[in-house]
Enzyme design. Structure first.
Site, mmCIF file in Angstrom:
data_model
loop_
_atom_site.group_PDB
_atom_site.id
_atom_site.type_symbol
_atom_site.label_atom_id
_atom_site.label_comp_id
_atom_site.label_asym_id
_atom_site.label_seq_id
_atom_site.Cartn_x
_atom_site.Cartn_y
_atom_site.Cartn_z
ATOM 1 N N GLU A 219 0.889 -1.072 -0.097
ATOM 2 C CA GLU A 219 0.077 -0.205 -0.201
ATOM 3 C C GLU A 219 0.508 1.502 -0.222
ATOM 4 O O GLU A 219 1.644 1.482 0.957
ATOM 5 C CB GLU A 219 -0.791 -0.351 0.847
ATOM 6 C CG GLU A 219 -2.630 -0.584 1.203
ATOM 7 C CD GLU A 219 -1.623 -2.217 1.531
ATOM 8 O OE1 GLU A 219 -2.730 -2.448 1.208
ATOM 9 O OE2 GLU A 219 -0.992 -3.004 2.130
ATOM 10 N N CYS A 234 -1.930 4.088 1.980
ATOM 11 C CA CYS A 234 -3.275 4.203 1.677
ATOM 12 C C CYS A 234 -4.063 2.806 2.302
ATOM 13 O O CYS A 234 -3.802 1.877 2.455
ATOM 14 C CB CYS A 234 -3.591 4.103 0.261
ATOM 15 S SG CYS A 234 -3.019 2.028 -0.507
ATOM 16 N N SER A 385 2.012 0.975 -8.334
ATOM 17 C CA SER A 385 2.085 1.699 -7.813
ATOM 18 C C SER A 385 4.207 2.335 -8.223
ATOM 19 O O SER A 385 4.039 1.454 -8.833
ATOM 20 C CB SER A 385 3.245 1.039 -6.503
ATOM 21 O OG SER A 385 1.538 1.542 -5.643
#
Length: 496
Positions: A219, A234, A385
């Site tokens: 994340e 996140c 990402s």
């Protein structure tokens, strides 16, 4: 008992249909006996007494905490049920057996605790980083609810919070002296892994140069330089839960003994009701941080009932009195984008790209900031990402320059964040390149810079800027701290 149903979903388990009810969490007390508290669950001072809900019927609930499952049998002696809930709990109830006590007949009691999300338990990012938190459904499903939740072909709800919580901590020594023995990068990888367990995320990959260690997480991202620690996460991660552990490992391995500064910031959540404590509200986050820092200051920029941006930082007066400010140049720009072009977002799905490198090339992300060594990752079936650090960073001191991008592509709740600390006298061209790449419907722009930064003049430039092509400025705010200056602006696309 009022279980506080915020949402429900019907699922098939074996030959029985069950309801999944989201509840706040733990410590069950019946009229004559106490249910055992499972190992690893902690009590909380938040207690809610609920009215009888089950009557005299036998009741069996299966509670799930992380990947562990526990059964509680509550017999006909149940008169009240006290709940003190902390981690995530899902209660599955057979609607046929308890038809008269269906969630639809259960009134909602008020609570200052987080309601808990409906979630897929089979695979989580922490157990399998290659699987996105959005991996249980198609990336672009037809139909959506009023709250921005997508539904799969079976009608089951799905939502992922792309908005990140950004924590930046600067360390120093009380003596004011820093030498080569003081370095956050001395912290061993196993200690970082253990700390991130508290945050509920894991390291996927890492790269480094002479100034900066960069980590792509399940994340979002983490960056560590000599004395600056950045954690950006996140979903329903809990970065503020790692403070004690972070302080411990910093003092043990880096030689630093003092927190010099802290910045905690985030955009408003799309679904704050799905967050875990202490991130259910900014007020909760501030309360926790105020317990740690005596000189903390909390701010909200933008419209509090619409899109806004929260900040917590230190603003002690003694910095002004002693003149201990602006020691080294520092700056950060963030562009937080929503309502993105679906055609652009498809590039960040497995339907279009095979891996992170292909998604980076197809989207043009590799051209946003030249000279970057990119570490990227494409989740399955969607989500992206990347971290970028300078290829030619050869001096073994300083902060290290980086960029990071995170993408939640589902059309119902699309979100993209861009962040960098590249020092520029003007960010206008960079901002325009980012907007042209992702085509957002609206975005929040923040620029932080201290007075010794070459970006210090960018505040005046941004204040004079009314638009970026089709994106018109809706509001702008400027704030001056003891050590930094901040400009916040909100832009929307017109016509939309």
């Amino acid at each position: 008992m009022h279980i506080l149903p915020r949402e429900k979903v019907r699922v098939a388990t074996g030959s029985e249909d069950l309801y999944l009810i989201t509840v706040p969490l733990l410590a069950l007390t019946t009229g004559r006996k106490k249910a055992k508290v499972p190992t690893g669950w902690s009590s909380s001072p938040l207690t809610q007494s609920c009215d009888p809900w089950l009557g005299d019927t036998e009741y069996t609930a299966q509670l799930t905490c992380s990947s562990r499952m526990y059964l509680f049998e509550l017999g006909d002696d149940t008169s009240t049920l006290d709940l003190v809930f902390w981690p995530l709990v899902h209660v599955w109830i057979d609607p046929q057996r308890y038809a008269s006590h269906s969630p639809d007949n259960c009134s909602t009691a008020s609570s200052n605790m987080c309601p808990f999300k409906i979630a897929e338990e089979a695979s989580s990012p922490s157990s399998n980083p290659s699987i996105s938190p959005t991996s249980s459904i198609s990336s672009f499903v037809s139909g959506s609810s009023d709250s921005g939740i997508s539904r799969d072909d079976n009608g089951e709800e799905h939502f992922f919070e792309g908005v990140e919580k950004l924590l930046e901590v600067w360390f120093t020594n009380k003596s004011g002296e820093i030498d080569e023995t003081n370095d956050l990068r001395y912290i061993p990888r196993k200690e970082l892994d253990s700390m991130l367990d508290l945050v509920k995320c894991t390291i996927i990959s890492s790269t480094k140069n002479a100034q900066l260690d960069s980590y792509v997480l399940s994340e979002s991202s983490m960056f560590i330089s000599q004395r600056r620690f950045i954690l950006k996460t996140c979903g329903t991660t809990t970065p503020l839960q790692c403070f004690d552990e972070l302080n411990r490992i910093v003092k043990t391995y880096s030689g630093f003994d003092t927190i010099e500064d802290i910045f905690y910031s985030r955009k408003n959540f799309e679904r704050p009701d799905l967050q875990m404590m202490p991130h259910c509200s900014f007020e909760q986050e501030v309360a926790l941080l105020d317990e740690i820092f005596a000189d903390g200051a909390a701010y909200c920029m933008g419209t509090m009932n619409r899109d806004c941006w929260y900040l917590y930082t230190l603003n002690p007066l003694d910095r002004y009195v002693t003149g201990n400010i602006d020691v080294e140049p520092d700056q950060t720009i963030e562009i937080l984008m929503t309502d993105l072009d679906p055609e652009v977002m498809k590039k960040f799905t497995k339907e279009v790209a095979n891996d992170g490198r292909e998604a980076t090339k197809l989207s043009g992300i590799d051209k946003l900031v030249p000279g970057m060594k990119i570490d990227d990752f494409l989740f399955d079936p969607c989500g992206y990402s990347m971290n970028g650090i300078l290829k030619n960073e050869s001096k073994d001191y300083g902060l290290g320059e980086y960029m990071t991008i995170h993408i939640t592509p589902e059309s119902e709740f699309s979100y993209v964040s861009f962040e960098s600390n590249i020092p520029l006298t003007s960010y206008l061209d960079m901002i325009q390149r980012v907007l042209d790449t992702f085509q957002p419907g609206k975005f929040i722009l923040t620029i932080f810079a201290n007075r010794t930064s070459m970006a210090a003049e960018s505040h005046k430039e941004l204040q004079a800027r009314q638009d970026f092509g089709d994106w018109l400025r809706k509001d702008i705010q400027y704030t001056s701290f003891q050590n930094y200056e901040l400009t916040y602006a909100h832009f929307v696309r017109f016509p939309s």
